[in-house]
Each structure stands twice: as C-alpha cells, then as structure tokens.
Scaffold this motif. Sequence first.
Motif, PDB file in Angstrom:
ATOM      1  N   VAL A   2      28.549  -6.691  84.487  1.00 20.14           N
ATOM      2  CA  VAL A   2      26.978  -6.874  83.104  1.00 20.14           C
ATOM      3  C   VAL A   2      26.539  -6.194  84.495  1.00 20.14           C
ATOM      4  CG1 VAL A   2      26.109  -9.111  83.069  1.00 20.14           C
ATOM      5  CG2 VAL A   2      28.638  -9.309  82.765  1.00 20.14           C
ATOM      6  N   TYR A  55      21.298  -6.100  75.332  1.00 22.34           N
ATOM      7  CA  TYR A  55      22.115  -5.751  74.447  1.00 22.34           C
ATOM      8  C   TYR A  55      21.820  -4.178  73.966  1.00 22.34           C
ATOM      9  CZ  TYR A  55      18.253  -4.560  71.378  1.00 22.34           C
ATOM     10  OH  TYR A  55      16.410  -4.269  70.828  1.00 22.34           O
ATOM     11  N   SER A  58      28.039 -13.996  81.242  1.00 17.28           N
ATOM     12  CA  SER A  58      28.988 -13.927  80.789  1.00 17.28           C
ATOM     13  C   SER A  58      28.468 -12.313  79.399  1.00 17.28           C
ATOM     14  CB  SER A  58      29.077 -14.100  78.741  1.00 17.28           C
ATOM     15  OG  SER A  58      30.376 -15.452  79.921  1.00 17.28           O
ATOM     16  N   ARG A  59      28.938 -11.226  79.728  1.00 18.54           N
ATOM     17  CA  ARG A  59      29.059 -10.455  78.659  1.00 18.54           C
ATOM     18  C   ARG A  59      29.936 -10.567  76.912  1.00 18.54           C
ATOM     19  NH1 ARG A  59      28.791  -3.740  79.899  1.00 18.54           N
ATOM     20  NH2 ARG A  59      26.117  -4.675  80.192  1.00 18.54           N
ATOM     21  N   GLU A  82      30.891  -9.601  73.539  1.00 20.53           N
ATOM     22  CA  GLU A  82      31.389  -7.941  71.991  1.00 20.53           C
ATOM     23  C   GLU A  82      31.151  -8.475  71.255  1.00 20.53           C
ATOM     24  OE1 GLU A  82      32.904  -4.073  70.847  1.00 20.53           O
ATOM     25  OE2 GLU A  82      33.408  -5.101  72.725  1.00 20.53           O
ATOM     26  N   VAL A 119      27.370  -4.905  72.165  1.00 25.22           N
ATOM     27  CA  VAL A 119      27.989  -5.795  73.913  1.00 25.22           C
ATOM     28  C   VAL A 119      26.243  -6.604  73.636  1.00 25.22           C
ATOM     29  CG1 VAL A 119      28.058  -5.433  75.792  1.00 25.22           C
ATOM     30  CG2 VAL A 119      28.888  -4.075  73.882  1.00 25.22           C
ATOM     31  N   ASP A 176      24.567  -8.830  76.998  1.00 23.25           N
ATOM     32  CA  ASP A 176      24.180  -9.710  78.462  1.00 23.25           C
ATOM     33  C   ASP A 176      23.833 -10.893  78.410  1.00 23.25           C
ATOM     34  OD1 ASP A 176      25.949  -8.185  79.561  1.00 23.25           O
ATOM     35  OD2 ASP A 176      24.824  -6.132  80.733  1.00 23.25           O
TER      36      ASP A 176
END
Length: 312
Positions: free
Chosen positions: A45, A85, A130-131, A133, A159, A161
């Motif tokens: 992250v 992102y 959180s990260r 996808e 992706v 964050d």
Amino acid sequence: MRRIAGLLVAPLLLLSAVACGSDDKASDSASSKNGVPAITAGVKVGEKPTLSKGKGDPPKELKTEVISEGDGAKLKNGDAIQVNYLGQSWDSDKPFDNSFDRKQPFDLTLGAGMVIQGWDKGLVGQKVGSRVELVIPPELGYGEQGQGDIKPNATLVFVVDILKATQIPATAKGTEVAQDNIDLPKVGVKTDGKAPTVTIPKGDPPKKLVSNYVLESDGEVVKESDSVVVNYVGMIWKGAKEFDNTYSTGKTQTFPLSQVTLKGLKTGLIDKKVGSRVLLVIPPDQAFGDQQQQAIPKNSTLVFAVDILAKV
C-alpha cells in the motif's frame, strides 16, 4: 436540467472522463493470480504498482481481489472516500491512468454515480487501509463506446489503495444565524435532508461576494487544501431561476477546493465550518463572467445555498 457540477471544478481524471495516459509498462511475463493480473512490483500500500497483462479470457463478472487488508472501517454507499489508483486494460501492458504520478489522491462519494459502476460496486464492503484489485467487465466500465485510450468493450483492471473514509450526514446542522439584510436572499433552515428554500429579492444584486452562515456548526474550518462534500442549490439572481440542485438527484458532490474553478465558490467556502449551511452570492467577475455556460447567461450573478457536509 443539465448538471452544472462539471463546470465548477477542473477535470480530475479517468473515471468519468479518462485523463492523460502513462508511459509506464508492466511485465508481460508474470502469471495471473486468482484470476486477476499479478502485481509484479510495488506491491505494498502506498507504492505505485506495476501490473502484468491479463492472461486468457477475462472474467465475465466483477471481481474484487484483496491484495492487502486494512484494519479500518468497511466502506458503505454514501461514504466520502479518498483513494490512490492505477488502471489499465486487461489485454494491455500500459496503464492508461494513475494517481500515484500526480501525487494527488482521488476523492469521491461511494455509490453516488461519480465513477464507473465497477468502482461503486467493487469497493463497497472493503476496509480502509486496504489495497484491492478490481477486474471490471465492460458493462460496468465504459461498455461499447469506450473512452479515450480505452477500447470499446474493454475489461478494466485497477489497483486501488483505500486511504480514508468519512460517513456523510444527511444535512447541515447548527445554530441559526439571523438573516436580517433585506437586500440578500433568504435561505430555509429546515434540516430534513431536503433542498432548502431560497428566496431572492427583487432588487439589484450585490457587487461583491457574499458568504454568510445560515446554520453555523462547530465543525472544523475548511482549508483550501481540503476536499469538501456538499449538497447545494444553485440559482441565477435575475429571474430567480434554479440551474442546479444536488438534492434532487440524491447524490452529493465532492470538490477538491484546490481544483475549483469558480472563484466565488472556492473563496466563499474557505474558512467556513464543516456541518454548516452557507449562503453564497457570487458576482459575475467571480463566476462565469461574460461567458454563457449552459443555462447560465453571461454576466450572471449566482446564488448558492450550500450544506458543507464533510471534508476529506
């Protein structure tokens, strides 16, 4: 009534209109993981990720893969959130947009239709910190029309964050402030979540910016560096004609004040307190000047009743 919000703020990025692309290329050699393209560098992250190209046919349904789970609250529709992102197409090794290079996180209200549906649906329930996808099928992205560098019927991979989240109240609340200047509009003080009434007098508008409390809260003071979540009614002084109303859509607007192009709106909200309702009267030289904008004639004085619901 056409939406006017896009005229108030400089365009930010891809999610409703794709921004400039990137020259970064991801590795084509890494294998996919759990049906999503692998992150080959920048996994943590806060780090700018590098994504591999998708392998084989993409998923037909929206997929959210948690790369790293945070320990914050779960996101709900109506939350004001801030994210970083990176996005690219499933069959591409070139990102079409990312916020990491701009060093400017993106603010939005989840579930308010500010972004493509895949974001609104895929981020609900994920935790702050959180990260994740996201793999987004075309019908939840840009569909058959595509967008900018994104081809028609493209599956998108992001992706994301999740940096912050703030629960948004339904209305401003605070101490009523006397509206005793008969030459200024009067704004309703009900706090039922519905649009306040705005009554504009018959006389000439003021020549200078007016920024007055209608309901004064005890919240934090808004700074130029903040993004604010607002509901508002916008009217033209002449003829008392409404040109925009976020209450009628049930969707708040999130404005990074540093990106606000309507000078009087930006100046009028700075130093006001979160949770308050504010009357703004914006003369032409701090509005759109001698340029007509949609239903707003040139040289118009604008009137806003704004609920400052949160800042992020």
